[in-house]
Write a protein that holds these residues in place. Sequence first.
Motif, PDB file in Angstrom:
ATOM      1  N   CYS A   1      -7.175   4.725   4.809  1.00 38.38           N
ATOM      2  CA  CYS A   1      -5.756   4.465   5.052  1.00 38.38           C
ATOM      3  C   CYS A   1      -5.265   5.165   6.317  1.00 38.38           C
ATOM      4  O   CYS A   1      -4.389   4.643   7.023  1.00 38.38           O
TER       5      CYS A   1
ATOM      6  N   ALA B   1      -3.114   3.756   9.377  1.00 36.99           N
ATOM      7  CA  ALA B   1      -1.790   4.327   9.620  1.00 36.99           C
ATOM      8  C   ALA B   1      -1.699   5.001  10.980  1.00 36.99           C
ATOM      9  O   ALA B   1      -0.608   5.086  11.555  1.00 36.99           O
TER      10      ALA B   1
ATOM     11  N   SER C   1       1.851  -7.019   5.916  1.00 37.90           N
ATOM     12  CA  SER C   1       2.807  -6.244   5.116  1.00 37.90           C
ATOM     13  C   SER C   1       2.162  -5.739   3.834  1.00 37.90           C
ATOM     14  O   SER C   1       2.454  -4.626   3.373  1.00 37.90           O
TER      15      SER C   1
ATOM     16  N   CYS D   1       0.212  -2.707   4.677  1.00 41.83           N
ATOM     17  CA  CYS D   1       1.108  -1.554   4.826  1.00 41.83           C
ATOM     18  C   CYS D   1       1.482  -0.974   3.469  1.00 41.83           C
ATOM     19  O   CYS D   1       1.489   0.249   3.279  1.00 41.83           O
ATOM     20  N   GLU D   2       1.780  -1.842   2.507  1.00 45.29           N
ATOM     21  CA  GLU D   2       2.109  -1.356   1.156  1.00 45.29           C
ATOM     22  C   GLU D   2       0.909  -0.667   0.522  1.00 45.29           C
ATOM     23  O   GLU D   2       1.055   0.361  -0.150  1.00 45.29           O
TER      24      GLU D   2
ATOM     25  N   CYS E   1       0.499   2.780   2.258  1.00 44.87           N
ATOM     26  CA  CYS E   1       1.562   3.716   1.862  1.00 44.87           C
ATOM     27  C   CYS E   1       1.396   4.183   0.424  1.00 44.87           C
ATOM     28  O   CYS E   1       1.611   5.362   0.110  1.00 44.87           O
TER      29      CYS E   1
ATOM     30  N   ILE F   1       4.316   1.377   9.890  1.00 43.94           N
ATOM     31  CA  ILE F   1       3.133   0.817  10.556  1.00 43.94           C
ATOM     32  C   ILE F   1       3.544  -0.491  11.213  1.00 43.94           C
ATOM     33  O   ILE F   1       3.951  -1.433  10.524  1.00 43.94           O
TER      34      ILE F   1
END
Length: 1101
Positions: A421, A425, A480, A483-484, A487, A496
């Motif tokens: 991750c 990120a 997206s 990104c979830e 996170c 991001i």
Amino acid sequence: MHFKTFVSPRVFRAIQNVDIDDLTRCTAKEIRPILPCLVRMSLISPLDNTRECAEGRKEILTLLSGIELVNSIVALLSIDFHQLENDVKKEQQLRQKLGSSHTDSILLQSAPSSLALEFERSDSTRRLQLVLSELLFISSQLHEQQQKGQQSLTSLDGTSGGACITPLRHSDLFDNAVYMEEICDVICIALAELPAVLNLTEVVETLLHVKHGPYIICWVVANSPDCFREVCTSLISNAERQEEETAVGRVRMQALTLLCQMNPVQALAVRAKCVELCRMPALAIALSLEHSGQTVGADPEGDMVAFVSGLLLGSDQQVRNWFAMFVRNGQKRKGESQAALNLLRDELLRRLQAVVLYSMDQRLPDSCVVQASALLRLYCALRGIAGIKFQEEEVSLVVQLLTSHPPPSPAGVRFVSLGLCMLIACPSLISLPEHERRSIEWVQWLVREEAYFESASGVTASFGEMLLLMAIHFHSNQLSAICELVCSTLGMKVPIRPNNMTRMKHIFTQDIFTEQVVTSHAVKVPVTANLNANITGFLPVHCIHQLLKSRAFTKHRVPIKSWIYRQICSSVPPLHPVLPALIEVYVNSILVPSPKAPQEHTNKPLDEEEIRRVFEVSTAFGGMVETRRIKSETVSINMDVDEMPGSSATSESSSLVTQLLLLYYLLLYEDVRLASAHSTAAAGRVVKSYTPEFLSELPIRYLLQQARRDQQSYAGLFSPLLRLLATHFPHLCLVEDWLDEEEASELITQVEIRDKLSTSDSNINDVLSQIPQCPSRAVRLLRQLIAMPPTDVWPHASAIIQHLPALLDNRVPRCAPVLSVVLRVLQASLAASRCQLARHLQDRPEPSRTLQGGPALPPPSEGEREELRAALVWAQDSLALQILLETCLASGDDKANPGQRWALQEVRSLVCSHLHQVFIADPSLAKLVHFQGYPRELLPVMVRGVPSMHICLDFLPELLGQPCLDKQAFAVDLVSHLSVQYALPKSLSVARLAVNTLSTLLGVLPSASRAKLFGPSLPALVRICEAFPPLTEDVVSLLMQLGRVCVSETSLTGAMQIGDSSATTDREDKETADTNLALCRLVEDTFLDILSKAVLRNKIY
């Protein structure tokens, strides 16, 4: 000369704890700052008169006896403090006036030319006056500037508006370091002896603006150790959020640093207060660095990493923003913030280097995995939340640590997940080719070692699923979702940008995971054993769900049916939330082809045999001869290789979750298939259909009850399952059944069965056959059967049903309990019939029509077919209601037998309750039944027993306009009963319309029709007048007109007097005369009834 006499922690601890022995071991230089406190302790009479206290005072006197400075302090304590307190109060009042000058003073009657010389020559009283006057003047100047809104102190000459210079107040008294010790003694004595006029926190705040202020504050606090927390809190709360950049802020930070060095035990408490108040972040970092010793070895627990991580990753948004602003300011400005930030980065870099040194040959030892994970997460938070810009050395070390090989343990899996991750990120980590190459090799190593990691670590949700899920999202361009995912894994909200993931997308999709590799690898991933909601993390089911959603399996023709079936069979409660969504996308991939792919590229549905295997021990398949109990907890399922493509000969566990999921699959499959039947037929595709016979064999009702009783375990499945059942099996979702089930469950808890009876078929037949002779045993047996699980009662269903009376028995219409069962069966049957008719239309879209011996006609439109279906539904529903209404008619036995009358009343109550529910559900059905008509003697029963009969007022004008006299008479009668029951304005208008309609028909109807209409309508006019007396005049006018017409026609037939029948006429005239004569008598009786019930009635309410 600088005054930097420091109070040692040893002396402060001794004076704080009143440790006399420790004080006696200190040198005279060490105890010099606390001499005012020691002198006061030795001179002032204590409250404690014990021997120990006296001995302690002697030791203090012995300690002070050899110090010459004690005499000056004793002299300070010998002045008139009462007079001094009055002078100080007057001085404070004078200083409150704006514009007061330095020469305006009560304490100093004549202003000296040099305060320093005056202080040196003066006695103790004069010294106190000089110091207090200077402090009060500086304090007044500060307050005056605050009121004017100035942000910094003005220069010494009082000019403002120029450049901001040092906040220190130039004072001839405080600038000389040679007098600082005596000044500190004076301030300590004044604060101790004048607490009513001198506030400690205000004095401390003033001392920040004089030279040597931080050291004077330490002396003051050392002589009053109990006020340490109060002073520190005041200094922090009066600071700005980022005050370290100002000159006052630097002095404040120096004062707090010296206080914490003097009392290191409270350093962490001061740091916590900074965080609580969101003030002075540089001080918090400095205290943390001092606490950690600025070496990794001195702080193996990593307080610095934990502290900064708590600031950035804690739940307090205000603290997070405060510290992030400090980091951003530290990168832009030069000052305390930059210095503290650089120290923090150096400390973190030293820790990072130490961990990397332990990683020989890229192998991270097990003892450093947790520390390395914490460092990676902290650096990610600094970059993503605080916006720090990594330096080259930091990037190099982070990449070295991130690409190291951890051991196969849960902590190692966590480390790898964080590293993956962090690569996404923080895209700046792979900006250099060397770092990118190393990262790609590390990810490829993860792909190779994923299976070993999972087996060795024992972690079900490993990083392999995360790798696969990332690749799936990259292929479907769902940035997206990535990104979830990042996170949620990191546990922080990191911004991001999609354009920053371009390089990572290329690496994942081109260098590591192609779409063909993703789908081929996903179908080979083992299913998660005992999958439930308690298993957290990213699982294979998440990957399969995303691949199904993106239609990757159908695109590359990879069969997925067997994997989904195995995963469903390996599920246990509580239900994993992604399983219903998995079934939904699987069903859509079967029935709804993707517009981008050829239509033949669809997944295969589950076979009936595969579904039947889950329910094979259920009574639904066991028959009535050899029935076995449904085991809702675990049912072993043996799946052979030949029966299930792509599966191994293993034994899996099928729970109630499996049965519910397969039921949901079947219902959803049929729902989607019927909804897309037109498009499927237009495309010429043939899809599998599960027959109603197969669905009827499933224990649907039982499964729904189990899911409802434990909705917490099936939270994501119960609602959609209930929606589908209400659509396709409405007869299994009747509200009455749910209410009765709750009542039955309450009854089960209340019933205490002591002597249990045998529940064998022979005993059931024996007990139920003796109901007339011994009903108590039958009641006990039935209660015992109610308390048993439904799966245990089902094998005895045939033995119980054969003793119930036939549904068409003549005794049913007068047996209310049995009739209630019939009504429930009727309600369920009609609901099932309506659903079956709708399913028939959807399943067979637009058949062609052919006339006998003629050409083919165009198929009927969808609207025509729907109208025919609705007409058929209304016909069967209205027929059922007409049959129920006939049961409410009183027979000869009902009138003769008093007991039968009570039974009739109970039956009517049941029927009226059922009709009320039907009319509420479908008001058009009420209109249809009344347009068809029913016996008029049931009108009082209907109006009084069915509360929803008032809806008939809406269509009664239309019924009055029908060309049939029977319907018109029925409408008038219905209007009269509704008027009596509901005396509303709307009823009044409808009743007036009925009277006007009768008046109109009187002038146009022939004699025979007149009697047919008015004969049954005259009693209704009485009820109308009774309900609405204002209509009496219109009704009387109608009666008189009707009577005159009848008398006139009778006169024309040759009868001279009313009631004389001796005249000889032909037969038709004779019948007309008799009819008119009878109608005249009815008019007279009606008139008398109106007089008695409406006109002459003395009781209105």
